[in-house]
Design an enzyme around this catalytic site. Structure first.
Site, short mmCIF file in Angstrom:
data_model
loop_
_atom_site.label_atom_id
_atom_site.label_comp_id
_atom_site.label_asym_id
_atom_site.label_seq_id
_atom_site.Cartn_x
_atom_site.Cartn_y
_atom_site.Cartn_z
N GLY A 38 16.92 93.63 72.55
CA GLY A 38 16.22 94.81 73.04
C GLY A 38 15.67 95.74 71.97
N ASP A 96 24.13 102.75 77.67
CA ASP A 96 24.43 102.81 79.10
C ASP A 96 25.92 103.11 79.24
OD1 ASP A 96 24.52 102.43 81.84
OD2 ASP A 96 24.00 100.31 81.80
N LYS A 124 21.31 106.76 79.07
CA LYS A 124 21.40 107.05 80.50
C LYS A 124 22.43 108.15 80.70
CE LYS A 124 20.17 102.53 82.25
NZ LYS A 124 20.56 101.42 83.15
N PHE A 145 17.37 101.26 86.27
CA PHE A 145 17.18 100.09 85.43
C PHE A 145 15.76 100.12 84.88
CE2 PHE A 145 16.55 95.65 84.31
CZ PHE A 145 17.69 95.43 83.58
N VAL A 146 15.64 100.11 83.55
CA VAL A 146 14.32 100.25 82.92
C VAL A 146 13.93 99.00 82.14
CG1 VAL A 146 14.41 102.76 82.84
CG2 VAL A 146 15.36 101.45 80.94
N ARG A 158 9.67 92.38 78.25
CA ARG A 158 9.90 93.09 76.98
C ARG A 158 8.59 93.54 76.34
NH1 ARG A 158 15.28 92.19 75.62
NH2 ARG A 158 16.11 90.15 76.15
P1 5GP Z 1 26.20 99.19 77.52
O1 5GP Z 1 27.13 98.29 76.77
O2 5GP Z 1 25.99 100.53 76.87
O3 5GP Z 1 26.54 99.31 78.97
O4 5GP Z 1 24.83 98.44 77.61
C1 5GP Z 1 23.96 98.38 76.58
C2 5GP Z 1 23.07 97.19 76.73
O5 5GP Z 1 22.80 96.87 78.10
C3 5GP Z 1 21.74 97.53 76.12
O6 5GP Z 1 21.72 97.08 74.78
C4 5GP Z 1 20.77 96.76 76.97
O7 5GP Z 1 20.64 95.46 76.44
C5 5GP Z 1 21.45 96.63 78.31
N1 5GP Z 1 20.96 97.64 79.28
C6 5GP Z 1 21.60 98.73 79.74
N2 5GP Z 1 20.83 99.40 80.60
C7 5GP Z 1 19.67 98.74 80.70
C8 5GP Z 1 18.45 98.95 81.43
O8 5GP Z 1 18.27 99.90 82.19
N3 5GP Z 1 17.47 98.02 81.25
C9 5GP Z 1 17.62 96.94 80.44
N4 5GP Z 1 16.59 96.11 80.35
N5 5GP Z 1 18.74 96.72 79.72
C10 5GP Z 1 19.75 97.60 79.86
MG MG Z 2 20.72 95.41 74.16
#
Ligand code: 5GP
Ligand code: MG
Length: 183
Positions: A38, A96, A124, A145-146, A158
């Site tokens: 990402g 997130d 978020k 979700f983005v 992407r």
């Molecule tokens: P975390 O471990 O903080 O929950 O998640 C982080 C990872 O989840 C980010 O690096 C990303 O890859 C994915 N992610 C979290 N929220 C989103 C979202 O809204 N859209 C997308 N495409 N990926 C997300």
């Molecule tokens: Mg990621």
């Protein structure tokens, strides 16, 4: 899909972040560690705005998720990261729950980094499940979700030049979902 940040707004956000990072970092060398997949668009824009010496390493982290739910974090088999004694900036697309960055921060500290700071394009609001502080944040978003500007839905989208929120009609009907997301 609903556009949340257009190209101009994204560029302004990256300008602002690069200025903040530069002011806080000063002239000392940076080892930037980008979290694949990402981060690619974001770091491509960010690094061109930084003036200190920058080394770049990339690590793979991904989680299985359905539309918006996370699964176990998988980190690519231990690569030897050359970070002992170095000042690291860990860069991800979005914060997130915080599990990804928290796990990576620990791993980098164990590997002997002199310091570990984190920058994310997006955070978020209210979604963090673990205690994690992002030092540099581009934009705060509500919990949705983005996609676009590097962020995927099932490994697609992407390449959108803007950031958009998925709406209910954008998701395939239940039962036709392949839940892998590549980070
Ligand atoms: P975390 O471990 O903080 O929950 O998640 C982080 C990872 O989840 C980010 O690096 C990303 O890859 C994915 N992610 C979290 N929220 C989103 C979202 O809204 N859209 C997308 N495409 N990926 C997300
Ligand atoms: Mg990621």
């Amino acid at each position: 899909m609903k556009v949340l940040l257009n190209e101009r707004q994204l560029q302004q956000g990256v300008d602002r972040l690069a200025a903040e990072i530069s002011a806080a970092w000063g002239p000392r060398p940076m080892t930037m560690i980008g979290v694949l997949n990402g981060c690619i668009v974001f770091i491509a824009d960010l690094i061109r705005r930084l003036k200190m010496p920058v080394r770049i390493e990339l690590i793979q982290a991904s989680s299985y998720r359905g539309q918006t739910t996370r699964g176990p974090l998988r980190l690519a088999a231990d690569r030897q990261l050359e970070i002992r004694g170095r000042h690291v900036l860990l860069v991800d697309d979005i914060l997130d729950t915080g599990h990804t960055l928290a796990a990576l921060q620990n791993r980098l500290r164990e590997a002997g980094a002199a310091s570990v700071r984190t920058a994310v394009l997006l955070r978020k609001a209210g979604c963090q499940e673990v205690e994690i502080h992002a030092d540099f944040v581009g934009f705060e978003l509500p919990d949705q979700f983005v996609v676009g500007y590097g962020l995927d839905y099932r490994d697609q989208l992407r390449n959108l030049p803007y950031l958009a929120a998925m709406e209910p009609d954008d998701f395939p009907p239940a039962g036709q979902q392949n839940t892998f997301s590549g980070g």
